[in-house]
Scaffold this active site. Structure first.
Site: not given
Ligand code: NVA
Ligand code: CP
Length: 308
Positions: A102, A129, A264, A292
């Site tokens: 990530r 994502h 999400c 997930r």
């Molecule tokens: N668009 C959000 C998704 C979090 C799971 C972010 O990038 O923070």
């Molecule tokens: N939706 C999602 O990716 O959640 P987290 O940021 O908690 O991993």
């Protein structure tokens, strides 16, 4: 599956996306399936940002498949500062069997994959994502029995989640209708790529700025945070712009009867969604979050299970 990494759903063949969803279904309904598939295998997880769902689902998933996950947060490796992305990739390739990352920059994920000799999985970047979209369409298929022709209205920021939703919807024959403020539209390259994929599946990819046009006849109403991780300083300015894009009861009332609400997570109640909607019977957000685990176990088995 021919692909060796999961960077973007756009890179996958339609059959590969279906292979993941079908295996996820099998694993979900009989967790004993593939219980030892990753015995003694290790997944290195790189997190430049916080996570609840991604971290726990990958870590629990590896344990349930007989393997182990190691979590590397910012203080552990400071990728790109303490050492280069290429050196991290090559070091981990000699010790682990897969990398889940990530990262703020999407390029970092591409660079990891370029330099690693083990599979690399995108656990969210500023651009995409993909693991989220796999769980989303697994959920949609469970609820409606199919993905083809299902109208998914995404209301809010044209961000990483919106991009992957378009890519997955295009592969799976869905109708993805995006409504964003004019200055926060999805990346035009993603829209063009998704439309090209849609040509082969009968999917429809629509973008615009009208919430009610997007949600009209929608089977799914989907939203995400107005300020993604890394955009915290813009929060106040974004709240002002995005206010008309809130998913509330009046917006849900314009969707098809029986429409579901998806997010999400994490959610910001009173901003992109009201408490009333996320707590309503239409909301499937925790089923979506649980999926997930199943979707990613399928990805892990497919990418890491058959390698020596
Ligand atoms: N668009 C959000 C998704 C979090 C799971 C972010 O990038 O923070
Ligand atoms: N939706 C999602 O990716 O959640 P987290 O940021 O908690 O991993």
């Amino acid at each position: 599956m021919k692909s060796t990494d999961l960077i973007s759903i756009h890179d996958l063949q339609r059959d590969e996306v279906l292979e993941i969803l079908d295996l996820a279904d099998r694993i979900k309904h009989d967790p004993r399936v593939h219980r030892e598939a990753l015995s003694r295998k290790t997944l290195a997880m790189i997190f430049e940002m916080p996570s609840l769902r991604t971290r726990v689902s990958f870590e629990a998933g590896m344990t349930q498949l007989g393997g182990l996950a190691i979590c590397l947060g910012p203080p552990d490796i400071s990728m790109g500062k303490r050492e280069s992305v290429a050196d991290v990739a090559r070091t981990l390739s000699g010790m682990a069997d897969g990398i889940m990352a990530r990262t703020f920059s999407h390029q970092a994920i591409i660079d990891l994959a370029r330099h690693a000799s083990i599979p690399v999985i995108n656990g969210l970047s500023d651009h995409l994502h993909p693991c989220q979209a796999l769980a989303d369409f697994l959920t949609i298929r469970e609820v409606f029995g199919r993905c083809e022709g299902i109208k998914v209205a995404y209301v809010g920021d044209g961000n990483n989640v919106a991009h992957s939703l378009m890519y997955a919807g295009a592969k799976l024959g869905a109708r993805v209708s995006i409504a964003t403020p004019p200055d926060y539209a999805p990346d035009p390259t993603v829209v063009a790529n998704a439309r090209r994929d849609a040509g082969a599946t009968g999917a429809i990819i629509e973008t615009g700025h009208e919430v009610l046009a997007a949600v009209a006849d929608a089977d799914v109403v989907y939203t995400d945070t107005w300020a993604s991780m890394g955009q915290e300083a813009e929060h106040e300015e974004r709240v002002a712009v995005f206010r008309p894009y809130q998913v509330n009861a009046a917006v849900m009332a314009r969707a098809r009867k029986g429409a579901i609400f998806m997010h999400c997570l994490p959610a910001h109640r009173g901003e992109e969604v009201t408490d009333e909607v996320i707590e309503s019977e239409a909301s499937v957000v925790f089923r979506q979050a649980a999926n997930r685990l199943h979707a990613q176990k399928a990805v892990l088995v497919i990418l890491m299970g058959h390698r020596p």
